[in-house]
Enzyme design. Structure first.
Site, PDB file in Angstrom:
ATOM      1  N   PRO A   2      23.245 -14.591  -0.807  1.00 51.09           N
ATOM      2  CA  PRO A   2      23.085 -14.933  -2.228  1.00 51.09           C
ATOM      3  C   PRO A   2      23.170 -16.446  -2.428  1.00 51.09           C
ATOM      4  CG  PRO A   2      24.984 -13.476  -1.881  1.00 51.09           C
ATOM      5  CD  PRO A   2      24.425 -13.780  -0.545  1.00 51.09           C
ATOM      6  N   GLU A   3      22.218 -16.988  -3.139  1.00 44.63           N
ATOM      7  CA  GLU A   3      22.234 -18.416  -3.470  1.00 44.63           C
ATOM      8  C   GLU A   3      22.617 -18.554  -4.932  1.00 44.63           C
ATOM      9  OE1 GLU A   3      20.560 -21.212  -1.525  1.00 44.63           O
ATOM     10  OE2 GLU A   3      19.309 -20.095  -0.115  1.00 44.63           O
ATOM     11  N   HIS A 113      33.981  -0.674   2.775  1.00 48.57           N
ATOM     12  CA  HIS A 113      33.561  -2.061   2.529  1.00 48.57           C
ATOM     13  C   HIS A 113      33.927  -2.539   1.127  1.00 48.57           C
ATOM     14  CE1 HIS A 113      31.391  -1.602   6.245  1.00 48.57           C
ATOM     15  NE2 HIS A 113      30.656  -0.633   5.739  1.00 48.57           N
ATOM     16  N   ARG A 133      29.678  -7.427   5.554  1.00 47.30           N
ATOM     17  CA  ARG A 133      29.877  -8.325   6.694  1.00 47.30           C
ATOM     18  C   ARG A 133      31.144  -9.173   6.572  1.00 47.30           C
ATOM     19  NH1 ARG A 133      24.435 -11.173   8.429  1.00 47.30           N
ATOM     20  NH2 ARG A 133      25.812 -11.809  10.118  1.00 47.30           N
ATOM     21  N   ARG A 172      22.558 -43.866   2.100  1.00 46.88           N
ATOM     22  CA  ARG A 172      22.509 -42.845   3.143  1.00 46.88           C
ATOM     23  C   ARG A 172      21.306 -42.996   4.061  1.00 46.88           C
ATOM     24  NH1 ARG A 172      25.277 -38.182   2.396  1.00 46.88           N
ATOM     25  NH2 ARG A 172      26.981 -38.387   0.943  1.00 46.88           N
TER      26      ARG A 172
END
Ligand SMILES: [Zn+2]
Length: 291
Positions: A2-3, A113, A133, A172
């Site tokens: 998931p983002e 889970h 997971r 940077r």
């Protein structure tokens, strides 16, 4: 995984099932690396508390409680936060689903889970945190307590502005994609959204950040916000195990311009989309449209 858009979709879908409700019994699985706060402490401290708000910073969800504590939730790779009132068999993986009898496929039952089960005093639908997971995290912060997990994050990606990207990229010696993925500068831009935003703003992911003009930084910041908002509107991406809390798959992948399209024709110029490793990530771009 998931983002940010998927986490935001989770946030606003689960918010009505959490905020304003007082917790009753809290059940957990046994200690594991999901629990940054010990399961027993979570159970005893959450019970009886009311949830006053559900916020998000980057990919972290933060539930504020009426005693000043905050429950921090990270979905990790496969974490799901959903209500018993809005479950669907599609919350389960395809293989799990196939193993179920037809009558079992109709509703979700908490399984091994399901690491956190929240019941409420109103006896309404429970809320579950499930993570196959176990890369997800649960952490309860005392009043006023902070955590480096939140402290080290830059501003949320939905509020990113060009001046921030411009300042951050001045000193940077890295690529602009590296800047976008640096969570201490901008919280919540993942690989897919970085590639898509760079395409929409016509900037090559491998461009040295220090060479970005202020105008390009403005364009890129706008594109980041646009691509995230669009993904939130369409319900978040559906990436393998990720399914939204109400069981709906997202649809963002239908709109991808470059991500996972290596060798396919660019929608703008027809030339092939190229893939190479930039900022240690598989990166997709159009060599003709992006400079
Ligand atoms: Zn192109």
């Amino acid at each position: 995984m998931p983002e940010l858009p998927e986490v935001e979709v989770t946030r606003f879908r689960i918010e009505p099932f959490l905020v304003g409700r007082r917790l009753g019994a809290v059940r957990t699985t046994s200690a594991s690396y999901v629990f940054l706060t010990k399961p027993a402490a979570l159970r005893s401290r959450l019970r009886g508390r009311a949830v006053t708000a559900l916020g998000r910073h980057g990919k972290y969800l933060v539930a504020a409680l009426d005693d000043g504590r905050r429950l921090v939730i990270h979905l990790g790779m496969t974490g799901q936060l959903f209500s018993a009132a809005a479950t669907s068999v599609r919350l389960l993986s395809a293989s799990t689903r196939q193993a179920l009898a037809p009558e079992e496929q109709r509703c979700f039952r908490p399984d091994v889970h399901t690491h956190l089960r929240l019941a409420f005093e109103d006896r309404g639908p429970e809320v579950y945190f499930r993570d196959v997971r176990k890369f997800g995290k649960l952490l309860l912060l005392d009043p006023g307590e902070t955590t480096p997990r939140l402290e080290r994050l830059g501003p949320d990606a939905l509020s990113v502005r060009g001046d921030l990207l411009f300042e951050a990229s001045r000193k940077r010696a890295v690529s602009i994609k590296q800047i976008l993925l640096d969570q201490s500068l901008v919280a919540g831009v993942g690989n897919i959204y970085a590639d898509e935003a760079l395409f929409l703003s016509g900037i090559r992911p491998g461009r040295r950040a220090a060479r970005m003009t202020r105008r390009e930084c403005d364009r890129l910041a706008d594109a980041v916000v646009r691509v995230l908002r669009r993904s939130i509107e369409t319900g978040g991406s559906s990436i393998r195990d990720y399914v939204a809390p109400d069981g709906n798959d997202g649809a963002y992948q239908l709109e991808r311009h470059v991500y996972a399209r290596a060798g396919k024709p660019c929608f703008s110029c027809g030339g092939p989309i190229r893939k190479r490793v930039i900022a240690q990530r598989g990166t997709h771009y159009c060599p003709a449209c992006q400079r």
